[in-house]
Design a protein around this motif. Structure first.
Motif, PDB file in Angstrom:
ATOM      1  N   TRP A 137       0.815  -1.206   0.000  1.00  0.00           N
ATOM      2  CA  TRP A 137       0.000   0.000   0.000  1.00  0.00           C
ATOM      3  C   TRP A 137       0.852   1.261   0.000  1.00  0.00           C
ATOM      4  O   TRP A 137       0.394   2.323  -0.431  1.00  0.00           O
ATOM      5  N   THR A 138       2.079   1.159   0.456  1.00  0.00           N
ATOM      6  CA  THR A 138       2.978   2.310   0.410  1.00  0.00           C
ATOM      7  C   THR A 138       3.305   2.676  -1.031  1.00  0.00           C
ATOM      8  O   THR A 138       3.328   3.852  -1.415  1.00  0.00           O
ATOM      9  N   LYS A 139       3.545   1.651  -1.853  1.00  0.00           N
ATOM     10  CA  LYS A 139       3.827   1.869  -3.270  1.00  0.00           C
ATOM     11  C   LYS A 139       2.555   1.959  -4.107  1.00  0.00           C
ATOM     12  O   LYS A 139       2.587   2.433  -5.240  1.00  0.00           O
ATOM     13  N   GLY A 140       1.447   1.455  -3.559  1.00  0.00           N
ATOM     14  CA  GLY A 140       0.192   1.457  -4.311  1.00  0.00           C
ATOM     15  C   GLY A 140       0.124   0.382  -5.367  1.00  0.00           C
ATOM     16  O   GLY A 140      -0.538   0.555  -6.395  1.00  0.00           O
ATOM     17  N   THR A 141       0.780  -0.743  -5.106  1.00  0.00           N
ATOM     18  CA  THR A 141       0.816  -1.824  -6.087  1.00  0.00           C
ATOM     19  C   THR A 141       0.382  -3.146  -5.459  1.00  0.00           C
ATOM     20  O   THR A 141       0.510  -3.352  -4.249  1.00  0.00           O
TER      21      THR A 141
END
Length: 412
Positions: A137-141
């Motif tokens: 979720w930090t990278k959004g992937t």
């Protein structure tokens, strides 16, 4: 005279009366002992005796213990319902999510957003279709590196009670002579007469009855689960609800109706074309829980100073495109934008501009003609600068690049 000597061993003689008294005393003693024994035995084994009282106490304790166990189980179930899934977790079964203040129902087959600005209920809780429990979720992937917002269908939770799930009229187009109003409660559609023209464009009596039943089902779902979900974006090409898609437009009402129903939401939920009830309830939620207090009525946000920043022809729009570049659409230009690039309201995009949206609200044979059957909501990027709550009418055969639709999700 000589005295007679008395022997120290002289025999003591008891009279008969002495022996009688002794025997009576013995009998009395035995009787008293028997009475005492009877009282004691009765107090131990009698109906109100110690043993029965002990049995009663044991049974009462066991019953109390059983009731306590059941109460603990009930409490565990209640607690379990509130903490079954957390932010970023996948719901394999329909369950509950708590943000610490409010509670939402999560349908089976969806993941609660792990983005910090998407997991608060009163500011727009977002869910994603599919298992994203291993997403970064930090990278959004997701686990395979795909962009989450561009890949997975997204919905926003609209908490409401059954009494608050209702239509609201803000601005309604009225034209013709006598004037027709672009508004009709869907629950009344079962009794209307359709023209052959509308039937030829896919609006049939069977569909009208389906819509009446849809509203009933929506209300039952809201009553049971405490809310519903609305598509975060206008439905995009490919019949998806993801970011950076061209809106699904240039289609007639009946096509939009069928496409909305075919969106995959899993076996625990059902997908609909947004009803007037759902749209109006969502608009009220936005106005009550954001700085956009007049969003349904105005394209300017008044005293709050917050720019609505949506895509109407006469307004400029700043946005970030799919490549991450900052862009500006100048005022006075008619340019349709991709989904999810303007300013979100409670994490919902473009209910005011970009494309006007079909709903299940229909008004057949208004003024005795076929020009006002379809009710459209909001404004569009070209030639129609209306706010999010606006109602206008259209022809059941019309299809334009400025007309699209939004889907909703209701838990069964």
């Amino acid at each position: 005279m000589m005295k007679r000597k008395t022997s120290m061993k002289e025999k003591v003689v008891h009279s008969k009366s002495d022996r009688a008294i002794t025997l009576i005393a013995l009998i009395v003693t035995i009787i008293v002992l028997l009475i005492l024994a009877g009282v004691t035995i009765n107090s131990v084994v009698g109906k109100g005796g110690v043993i029965n009282k002990s049995k009663f106490a044991v049974n009462k304790y066991k019953k109390s213990e059983d009731e306590e166990v059941e109460s603990i189980k009930d409490l565990e179930n209640v607690i379990g319902n509130f903490i079954d899934v957390k932010s970023g977790e996948y719901a394999s079964n329909t369950t509950k999510y708590s943000d610490g203040t409010s509670v939402a129902t999560i349908p089976a087959g969806f993941t609660v957003s792990g983005f910090e600005d998407e997991n608060k209920i009163n500011s727009g809780l977002v869910i994603y279709k599919g298992d994203l429990s291993k997403a970064d979720w930090t990278k959004g992937t997701d686990a395979s590196g795909k962009d989450i917002k561009k890949t997975y269908n997204q919905y926003v939770w609209i908490p409401c009670s059954e009494s608050n799930y209702k239509r609201t009229e803000w601005s309604v187009e009225a034209d013709g002579s006598p004037a027709s109003r672009s508004s009709k409660d869907e629950t009344t559609l079962g009794s209307v007469t359709l023209s052959d023209y509308d039937k030829g464009n896919g609006i049939t009596n069977d569909i009208l009855n389906e819509i009446v039943n849809q509203i009933s089902s929506e209300k039952n779902s809201v009553k049971k689960y405490g809310g519903f979900y609305i598509g975060r974006y206008e439905v995009g090409e490919g019949n998806v609800i993801t970011q950076y898609k061209e809106p699904s437009a240039s289609l007639i009402w009946s096509k939009a109706y069928g496409n909305a129903k075919s969106i995959d939401v899993g076996s625990a939920s059902v997908s609909y074309l947004s009803s007037s009830y759902a749209r109006d309830t969502a608009l009220n939620f936005i106005q009550n829980n954001s700085e956009f207090k007049a969003y349904a009525l105005s394209r300017n946000n008044g005293s709050t100073g917050t720019d609505i920043n949506e895509n109407w022809q006469d307004k400029s729009v700043t946005y970030t495109d799919a490549n991450g570049a900052q862009q500006t659409k100048a005022a006075g230009t008619a340019t349709r934008l991709q989904t999810g690039v303007t300013t979100a309201k409670c994490n919902i995009y473009d209910m005011g501009g970009n494309v006007a949206e079909f709903t299940t609200e229909l008004n057949p044979l208004t003024n005795g003609d076929n020009d006002a059957t379809v009710v459209l909501r909001g404004g569009s990027y070209i030639n129609y600068n209306a706010p999010a709550g606006n109602r206008c009418d259209g022809n059941s055969a019309d299809y334009y690049s400025s007309r699209g639709f939004r889907a909703t999700l209701f838990i069964q």
